[in-house]
Scaffold this active site. Structure first.
Site, short mmCIF file in Angstrom:
data_model
loop_
_atom_site.label_atom_id
_atom_site.label_comp_id
_atom_site.label_asym_id
_atom_site.label_seq_id
_atom_site.Cartn_x
_atom_site.Cartn_y
_atom_site.Cartn_z
N HIS A 4 1.23 -1.51 0.26
CA HIS A 4 -0.26 0.10 0.40
C HIS A 4 0.52 1.72 -0.04
O HIS A 4 0.15 2.65 -0.88
CB HIS A 4 -1.08 0.14 1.22
CG HIS A 4 -2.52 -1.21 1.21
ND1 HIS A 4 -2.31 -1.60 2.43
CD2 HIS A 4 -1.85 -1.91 0.02
CE1 HIS A 4 -3.09 -2.80 2.45
NE2 HIS A 4 -2.74 -2.88 0.86
N CYS A 46 -0.18 -1.62 -22.07
CA CYS A 46 -0.40 -0.76 -20.91
C CYS A 46 0.92 -1.32 -19.15
O CYS A 46 0.80 -1.39 -18.61
CB CYS A 46 -1.55 -0.98 -20.65
SG CYS A 46 -2.39 -2.70 -19.90
C1 PEP Z 1 0.29 -5.83 -17.20
O1 PEP Z 1 0.65 -7.14 -17.44
O2 PEP Z 1 1.01 -5.25 -18.56
C2 PEP Z 1 -0.45 -5.07 -16.25
C3 PEP Z 1 -0.37 -4.11 -17.18
O3 PEP Z 1 -1.07 -5.15 -15.77
P1 PEP Z 1 -0.54 -5.39 -14.38
O4 PEP Z 1 0.83 -4.92 -14.14
O5 PEP Z 1 -1.53 -5.22 -13.01
O6 PEP Z 1 -0.91 -7.05 -14.15
#
Ligand code: PEP
Ligand code: MG
Length: 765
Positions: free
Chosen positions: A377, A690
């Site tokens: 957190h 992302c």
């Molecule tokens: C990823 O896996 O690239 C992603 C953006 O999700 P997280 O990092 O939350 O698993």
């Protein structure tokens, strides 16, 4: 001694005889060995036992007999054992007292002829603990076969605590005197420690120990009854402050904080905890030392617990212990009430969200933790607030004093303590360059990211909490490309209610205005564990029961969330995507759940979103090979490159030993990324990336060259990525890379090629 006994007995003003003997043993002795010898003698005589011995853990993790009264002196510094070996080793391993009437009859008894210990029957061993670490074992033995009383166990635990402080003090003072553990650490010496960078940023500041250590000089109380009164007063102040937090001040805080405070209240009134504190004070400790001792016992036990729920409870207790120590020192306890320097860098073992809120954000320049994790957190909040955080700096609390000069590098995970001029100069230079760069990025804020060959790239933000939202405008982001909804669940001590979920999603949509917000449904499991749900123990959590797999098996939680999302999207543009989809069927099933929630809203006559788009996260290699098929069921695709790469290279992203072993710019990885972009294009399905790579300039321009037009990243990536894209000819870089992205390529990375290209074309990466 039990609590009842304690209450009924008349308060004793003088410290118990053992404590008096210890006081005397500490007075006037200079060398640590003399102190240890003095302790052994004092214990042996005050407890009327035949043997008192101190075993300390040496480098190499062996317990060494370091002082004794009663065993053969010739065995000192010779008799050694491993933790787990013999009775002494067992005490070290379990971190619990061992009280035996017939020690030689115990299956773990190991006979050491050099110590001459065979005639002793009873054995009491207690761990010497500090900060959850076991530093050694303190043992008393007597000829007569008897178990030691509770009061004797208590007394010995108290002595062990004093010993622990002396040992640590010796480590700290170091130099010529610091011979005890062969470690020479001087607080006046510069130190550089490598931890893990959990929140980026560079800062210079003044160290502030979240919890100041109790010095050996203040461990033993002069007057026990006075000390008992002090403790009661401290507890009363603590309870009043926690009550006030729950009922009043916390009302203005988030619900999450309020719930955390309620848990604190439960502990503040916990009879067992308070009873242990009272016992410790009655045994002769000061109130501060009592808090420390009870905390150490909890830590040592609970740190062994793998159950995250138990570990989280440990954390709550730690927080409460910190508050009690502050209450004892007369400091006010409550949010925003901590007195720190204007440029404070906080050092703690672990820090919870409520503790973070106690500090004034304007004064906080950084955080260093002995523990912590990227998804803790504190890390999440620090990233959102732009406060650098370095974690996993094991042992740093033993090196640092409040007031020390500190250089904190949240980019590399390095902490310089009491740095020398040359290090300071280099660091200042980096800070200046970074400051100038930040100014330069700020100047680009309102400029769209268009490459030199005219490709407009949408740069969006990865977010998850309310505190992230102001960053949208500050960074000039084109939207939120990934809203990690599980963060709200993770920073709360209870499951967020429908209304709370809706309010957060609405807040995000409002903050974004006309810009898109893409909500990712709960991505739980793996390392994302909720304190209020019992985790299912798994051998390989990253490829276990997580994300959409949980949602499809137990749809209740996701339907509830989808309901909140549909409600939050009323009259707005709603974008929702599902994480960790592995097969097309899973996407169809998940989408059907969403459709049912929309249908429900229609039946109830609720206001619907103006526009709905349902997408898929592409995070598993299997889906990459069905990308065209999944496009039939997805309005958009978002490549979760963090997970895609960990599965592609079979390298756990949370395991420091393997996570950096493979370069995402490996031609094989780029082939997959290129294939996905191409297939989405053919299907007219918008595609974005992302994962973290989208926020690194070199990787981001490569993604643009592969055909990606939307990148979603941490806030710190937006400026640098935009600056690089503005100088990029995407088609030209694409042509440069083309010959290497195929099955014939035997390179392990195209990084050098991209880097060379950037140097030749003056692209700032
Ligand atoms: C990823 O896996 O690239 C992603 C953006 O999700 P997280 O990092 O939350 O698993
Ligand atoms: Mg992921």
């Amino acid at each position: 001694m039990t609590q009842d006994k304690l209450k009924s007995s008349k308060p004793e003003s003088h410290p118990p005889p053992l404590m008096r003997a210890i006081r005397e043993a500490m007075a006037g002795t200079e060398s640590v060995q003399e102190r240890l010898d003095g302790f052994a003698t004092a214990i042996q005589s005050a407890m009327s036992v035949r043997v008192a011995s101190i075993y300390l853990l040496r480098p190499g993790a062996e317990l060494e007999l370091s002082a004794t009264e009663g065993l053969k002196k010739s065995a000192v510094h010779k008799t050694r054992m491993k933790p787990g070996e013999g009775l002494v080793g067992h005490v070290a391993l379990t971190a619990r007292p061992l009280n035996l009437a017939d020690a030689p009859g115990h299956p773990l008894f190991s006979y050491r002829p050099e110590t001459g210990e065979d005639p002793f029957n009873s054995f009491l061993g207690v761990p010497i603990l500090r900060g959850g670490r076991t530093l050694g074992v303190l043992v008393v033995q007597s000829k007569q076969s008897r178990t030691f009383t509770e009061a004797e166990v208590e007394d010995l635990l108290t002595v062990a605590m004093v010993l622990a402080e002396i040992i640590i003090d010796d480590e700290r003072v170091g130099g010529k005197k610091g011979k005890l553990k062969g470690i020479t650490l001087a607080p006046v010496r510069p130190e550089t420690m490598e931890g893990k960078a959990f929140a980026p940023g560079l800062n210079r500041g003044t160290a502030h120990l979240h919890l100041p250590p109790v010095s050996p000089a203040n461990l033993l109380a002069e007057d026990v009854s006075e000390e008992q009164a002090r403790l009661e007063e401290g507890i009363a102040v603590l309870r009043a402050s926690v009550d006030a937090m729950v009922s009043g001040e916390a009302a203005s805080l988030s619900r999450a904080s309020k719930e955390i405070y309620e848990t604190y209240r439960m502990f503040a009134y916990d009879r067992k905890w308070v009873g242990r504190l009272r016992e410790a004070v009655s045994s002769g400790l000061t109130s501060e030392a009592a808090v420390e001792r009870v905390r150490n016992e909890h830590r040592a036990r609970l740190m062994k617990a793998r159950d995250p729920y138990l570990r989280a409870r440990l954390h709550d207790l730690e927080d409460l212990a910190n508050r009690l120590i502050r209450a004892l020192s007369g400091e006010k306890v409550g949010p925003g009430n901590r007195t720190i320097a204007d440029d404070a860098i906080i050092f703690a073992r672990e820090l919870g969200p409520a503790e973070l809120l106690d500090y004034d954000r304007k004064q906080l320049k950084g955080i260093v933790l002995e523990e912590g994790s990227a998804t803790s957190h504190a890390a999440i909040i620090c990233r959102a607030l732009g406060i650098p955080l370095v974690g996993r700096c094991e042992g740093i609390l033993d090196l640092i004093e409040t007031g020390d000069d500190v250089l904190l590098d949240g980019e590399t995970g390095t902490v310089h303590v009491r740095p020398v001029e040359s290090i300071i100069d280099g660091f200042k230079l980096r800070m200046t360059v970074k400051g100038e760069l930040t100014k330069a990025y700020d100047a680009l804020k309102d400029q769209p990211a268009i490459t030199r060959d005219g490709r407009k790239i949408s740069l969006q933000l990865n977010a998850g909490l309310l505190v992230d939202l102001p960053q949208l405008d500050q960074a000039g982001a084109d939207g939120i490309g990934l809203f990690r909804t599980e963060f709200q669940f993770m920073v709360s001590d209870f499951m967020p209610k429908l209304k709370e979920q809706t309010a957060l999603y609405q807040g995000a949509i409002q903050a974004a205005g006309e810009r898109p917000v893409t909500f990712r449904t709960l991505d739980l499991g793996g390392d994302k564990i909720l304190p209020y749900i019992d985790p299912v123990p798994e051998e390989n959590p990253a490829i276990g029961w997580r994300a959409i797999r949980i949602a499809l098996d137990r749809p209740g939680l996701m339907r509830y969330q989808l309901r909140a999302l549909v409600a939050a999207g009323a009259d707005a543009h709603l974008r929702v995507m599902f994480p960790m989809v592995t097969t097309v069927d899973e996407m169809i099933e998940a989408r059907a759940l969403f459709d049912r929630e929309v249908e429900r809203a229609v039946n109830l006559g609720l206001t619907l979103p103006k526009k709905i788009e349902v997408g898929v996260m592409l995070e598993t290699p299997s889906l990459a090979w069905q990308v065209s098929a999944v496009c039939d069921h997805a309005d958009f695709v978002s490549v979760g490159a963090n997970d895609l790469m960990q599965f592609f290279f079979a390298a756990d992203r949370d395991n420091a030993r393997v996570s950096d072993r493979y370069d995402p710019l490996h031609p094989a990885a780029l082939s997959v990324l290129k294939f996905i972009a191409h297939q989405c294009d053919r299907n007219n399905t918008p595609v974005s990336v992302c994962g973290e790579i989208a926020g690194r300039p070199l990787e981001a321009i490569t993604l643009a060259a592969l055909g990606y037009r939307t990148l979603s990243m941490p806030v710190t990536g937006i400026g640098p990525v935009k600056a690089a894209l503005l100088k990029l000819d995407a088609a030209d870089l694409s042509a440069t890379l083309e010959p290497h992205i195929n099955v014939e390529s035997r390179l392990s990375s195209l990084r050098e090629i991209v880097q060379d290209y950037c140097t030749r074309n003056a692209i700032p990466v």
